[in-house]
Design a protein around this motif. Sequence first.
Motif, short mmCIF file in Angstrom:
data_model
loop_
_atom_site.label_atom_id
_atom_site.label_comp_id
_atom_site.label_asym_id
_atom_site.label_seq_id
_atom_site.Cartn_x
_atom_site.Cartn_y
_atom_site.Cartn_z
N ALA A 190 0.85 -1.19 0.00
CA ALA A 190 0.00 0.00 0.00
C ALA A 190 0.88 1.24 0.00
N GLU A 191 0.28 2.35 -0.29
CA GLU A 191 1.01 3.61 -0.27
C GLU A 191 1.34 4.00 1.18
N PRO A 192 2.45 4.71 1.41
CA PRO A 192 3.39 5.23 0.42
C PRO A 192 4.50 4.25 0.04
N GLY A 193 4.65 3.15 0.80
CA GLY A 193 5.76 2.24 0.56
C GLY A 193 5.77 1.65 -0.84
N MET A 194 4.59 1.43 -1.44
CA MET A 194 4.54 0.80 -2.76
C MET A 194 4.93 1.75 -3.89
N LEU A 195 5.12 3.04 -3.59
CA LEU A 195 5.39 4.02 -4.63
C LEU A 195 6.86 4.07 -5.04
N SER A 196 7.73 3.35 -4.32
CA SER A 196 9.15 3.39 -4.65
C SER A 196 9.76 1.99 -4.62
N PRO A 197 9.25 1.08 -5.44
CA PRO A 197 9.83 -0.26 -5.50
C PRO A 197 11.11 -0.24 -6.32
N ASP A 198 11.71 -1.40 -6.52
CA ASP A 198 12.80 -1.48 -7.48
C ASP A 198 12.24 -1.26 -8.88
N GLY A 199 13.11 -1.00 -9.83
CA GLY A 199 12.64 -0.67 -11.18
C GLY A 199 12.02 -1.82 -11.93
N ASP A 200 12.27 -3.06 -11.49
CA ASP A 200 11.80 -4.23 -12.24
C ASP A 200 10.42 -4.72 -11.81
N SER A 201 10.04 -4.52 -10.56
CA SER A 201 8.79 -5.10 -10.07
C SER A 201 7.56 -4.62 -10.85
N PRO A 202 7.42 -3.33 -11.17
CA PRO A 202 6.28 -2.92 -12.01
C PRO A 202 6.30 -3.59 -13.38
N PHE A 203 7.48 -3.81 -13.92
CA PHE A 203 7.62 -4.52 -15.20
C PHE A 203 7.04 -5.94 -15.09
N HIS A 204 7.42 -6.66 -14.04
CA HIS A 204 6.91 -8.02 -13.84
C HIS A 204 5.40 -8.01 -13.62
N LEU A 205 4.92 -7.04 -12.84
CA LEU A 205 3.49 -6.98 -12.56
C LEU A 205 2.69 -6.67 -13.82
N ALA A 206 3.24 -5.84 -14.69
CA ALA A 206 2.56 -5.53 -15.95
C ALA A 206 2.44 -6.77 -16.83
N LEU A 207 3.49 -7.55 -16.92
CA LEU A 207 3.44 -8.77 -17.73
C LEU A 207 2.52 -9.82 -17.09
N LEU A 208 2.49 -9.87 -15.77
CA LEU A 208 1.56 -10.76 -15.09
C LEU A 208 0.12 -10.38 -15.42
N GLY A 209 -0.17 -9.09 -15.40
CA GLY A 209 -1.51 -8.64 -15.75
C GLY A 209 -1.87 -8.98 -17.18
N ASP A 210 -0.91 -8.85 -18.09
CA ASP A 210 -1.20 -9.19 -19.48
C ASP A 210 -1.44 -10.68 -19.63
N PRO B 294 -2.83 -10.13 -8.19
CA PRO B 294 -1.49 -10.34 -8.76
C PRO B 294 -0.38 -9.66 -7.97
N GLN B 295 -0.64 -8.47 -7.46
CA GLN B 295 0.37 -7.76 -6.69
C GLN B 295 0.80 -8.56 -5.46
N VAL B 296 -0.17 -9.17 -4.77
CA VAL B 296 0.13 -9.96 -3.57
C VAL B 296 0.90 -11.22 -3.96
N LEU B 297 0.52 -11.83 -5.07
CA LEU B 297 1.24 -13.02 -5.53
C LEU B 297 2.69 -12.69 -5.88
N LYS C 243 0.91 8.91 -6.82
CA LYS C 243 -0.06 8.52 -5.82
C LYS C 243 -1.41 8.23 -6.49
N GLY C 244 -2.07 7.20 -6.01
CA GLY C 244 -3.37 6.83 -6.55
C GLY C 244 -3.31 5.87 -7.72
N THR C 245 -2.09 5.48 -8.13
CA THR C 245 -1.96 4.60 -9.30
C THR C 245 -2.67 3.28 -9.09
N LYS C 246 -2.49 2.67 -7.92
CA LYS C 246 -3.11 1.36 -7.69
C LYS C 246 -4.63 1.46 -7.67
#
Length: 781
Positions: free
Chosen positions: A166-186, A224-227, A638-641
């Motif tokens: 959850a925010e604010p901690g989720m707003l500054s992950p490593d650069g790769d995790s959003p990439f993986h989450l995007a492909l998981l969503g696809d 997917p984010q939790v997984l 903020k608010g992306t999720k």
Amino acid sequence: MERPTSAAPTSAPARRKPPAWAPPAVLGVLVLIGLAIYGVPVWTTAIFAGYVTLGLILPGMLLWRAVRGRPGWFVEDVAAGLAVGYSCEVVVYIGARSIGLPLLTAAWPVATIAVFLLVPGLRRHWRRTDRAEEKTPFWFSAVLSGSALVLFYWSVIRFFRTHDLAEPGMLSPDGDSPFHLALLGDAKHHMPLASPWLPEQPVLYHWFVYAEMASTSWITGIEPQVLLLRLSPLPMVFGFLVLMAVLGKRLTGAWWAGVAAAVTTYFVLTPTPYQWRLDGWFSTFGTNAYEDGSSLRAQMWTSPTQTFGAILFAGLALVLVDVLTVANRKRWGLVVLLTAAVTGGKATFLPMLLAGLLLVVAVRLLTRRRVHPGALIASGIAFVALLFAQFVLFGGAAQGLAIDPLHFAQISGASYTAEYAMPNLGSTWRLVLVALITFACWACIWPGLIGLARLARRRRPDLTISADPVILMFGIGLSGIGALVVLGHEGGAEGWFMVSGRPYLSLAAVVGLALITPADVPKRRMLMWVYGAILAGAAALVVVHEANPKWTPRPSTVGGPAHSAFHLVWPYLAVFALLSVAAYVVHRSSFPAKGTAYASLLAGVCLVTTPLHLYETTREANHTGWRGVVQYEPFIPKGTKDAGRWLRDHSDPSDLVATNAHCVITSISPKDKCDNRHFAFSAYSERRFLIEGWGFTNRTHEVAAATGTNAVEAPYWNEQLLADNDAAFTAPSAQTIGKLRDQYRVRWLFVDEVRAAPAPTLGDFAQLRYRAGEIAVYEIR
């Protein structure tokens, strides 16, 4: 009066041994509590555990037993069953998702379990083995469970606390995790996959792990984010640990060798006598002073493709041990299944597997003048899989990998931090020195490899060692080192060859250690010497570590590169000097297993790096916090999720989205450059965007190579598309918005209102539907 007769002496009742299932049970409870602390409800974890057990392990274990013909060692059956279960799940999900019925994936475990219940000849595979030699000792279970607990604790302090849900901690992950989450969503909504941040680009990448997580999300209903950030990698990590122990036991027949293999794989690290802190990236991800391929780093979470590929390949290696020693046609089905899964799980393993198998063929030809048929057939399967991966899955793309000898020396933690062998310095001798230090560290990690010289000698009755599987493991590991030394990648991806091959070199080293360890030494005496040698080695490293200064020996601060080189080398010379004293004591002793004692000294030097890592990171956690730590400046709006999930719930998976944000922006971002790794919008919305970013695509690597720029700053190549996209936000009108709708089939606008503020008239031409934080969602009518 008659004297009473004394009662006959009775033997003391046998001391009941604790059950082997107790340590894993304790581990499960602690993991459950830990996950609850870090945002995963107990019920969610229970659902996930139930799915892994009943939907993956159980049907996979039944198939494994059916192929082998009988129930075997329970630990082996469970670990191998997980690898087989993952493979079946992915294959079935790809087919089910392709026909638009993803929930049909649940049919395969149900059908498998039903068949094994209803067919009389298969019911025997439900029973546990009654062989005494296949009963797991309590101490074996305790050590593995303790190792798994250390890995979980490492996950907490290295990943969970800086990757909040959850925010604010989720707003500054490593650069790769959003990439993986995007492909998981696809993967949840499309097959085949495309890069959802730029759908014109195919996914030329190892993508089976996203299919696995997508399948789990469909069947369990877990986000997917939790997984991705909490649950799915855990059974992969634990399963891989157990499979390493299983392989060590299978290769030697010794329980202690199984434990040694698992511990070496994760915890025997490059000895690091420096007290000065490594550069931020190396400290953040837990890598060591010199590349050692250890899996004990944050990448076990930030690279789920490697984590998934590792357990699949370990399962394949276990099957190949059988294939190379026992003729059984049924097992070839598992070889094909697991090879297919590895092909899309992490194809990095395939050339290494081929090298290992060809080494088996070559050694058999040289020593026995005949071909090993199993190794030759397996080589053919691996070769076909490699061709399929390279030219079908990856479209022949190199993804930035090239011939660049000793590139790893430029980006090793110590040399990079000390600014000693960086690319712009252009000094070959500096690279050679760093490489030599690295090789010396490897000698400390794998001294048991010397014992492989005894592999061809008369067999020992206390060990069940077959040469061919050991040669396979050695070949896999050696090829990983070769690839690391010869290849280079601007993002350091050549290191994955080392990470992939290290466990198998460790297995070969453990076999060598078993060969030089005499069987007739009393157990208590052996343990006393081994533990003493490990402590002595650890003490040598700690003494030098504490004597080392805390300042970084950069050439500019110590008087030039020669002085810097001295500060890099002298700590290792000091450690080896202390070890020489300890080795002399061993040499002068009457202990018969001197080779084992020498290896234990080196093991102590390497093992102590793990507690040093844990200590430093725990101290950092005490200082900066244990939960929701914002490690970098937030780069996700903020608010992306919330906005992303609203869009997901109110749109169709086929809807196309446009956005005005394409670059990752922070307060220190260069104004004249664009970090093109913008994935967060497609990650949380599970929708495809006309153009969100263009990072991590093969075309981007090609543009970077052509323009001489770093791939993360390479410009976008289709200027007209980018202009048409952005015009709808900077100059909204019936024409610009209409062009997105009619020409590009865009249905939604996902707007960053702060970092790339749109024109205030946007609402005149599109309907505002939702706003959260800095994000607004518009619908085009």
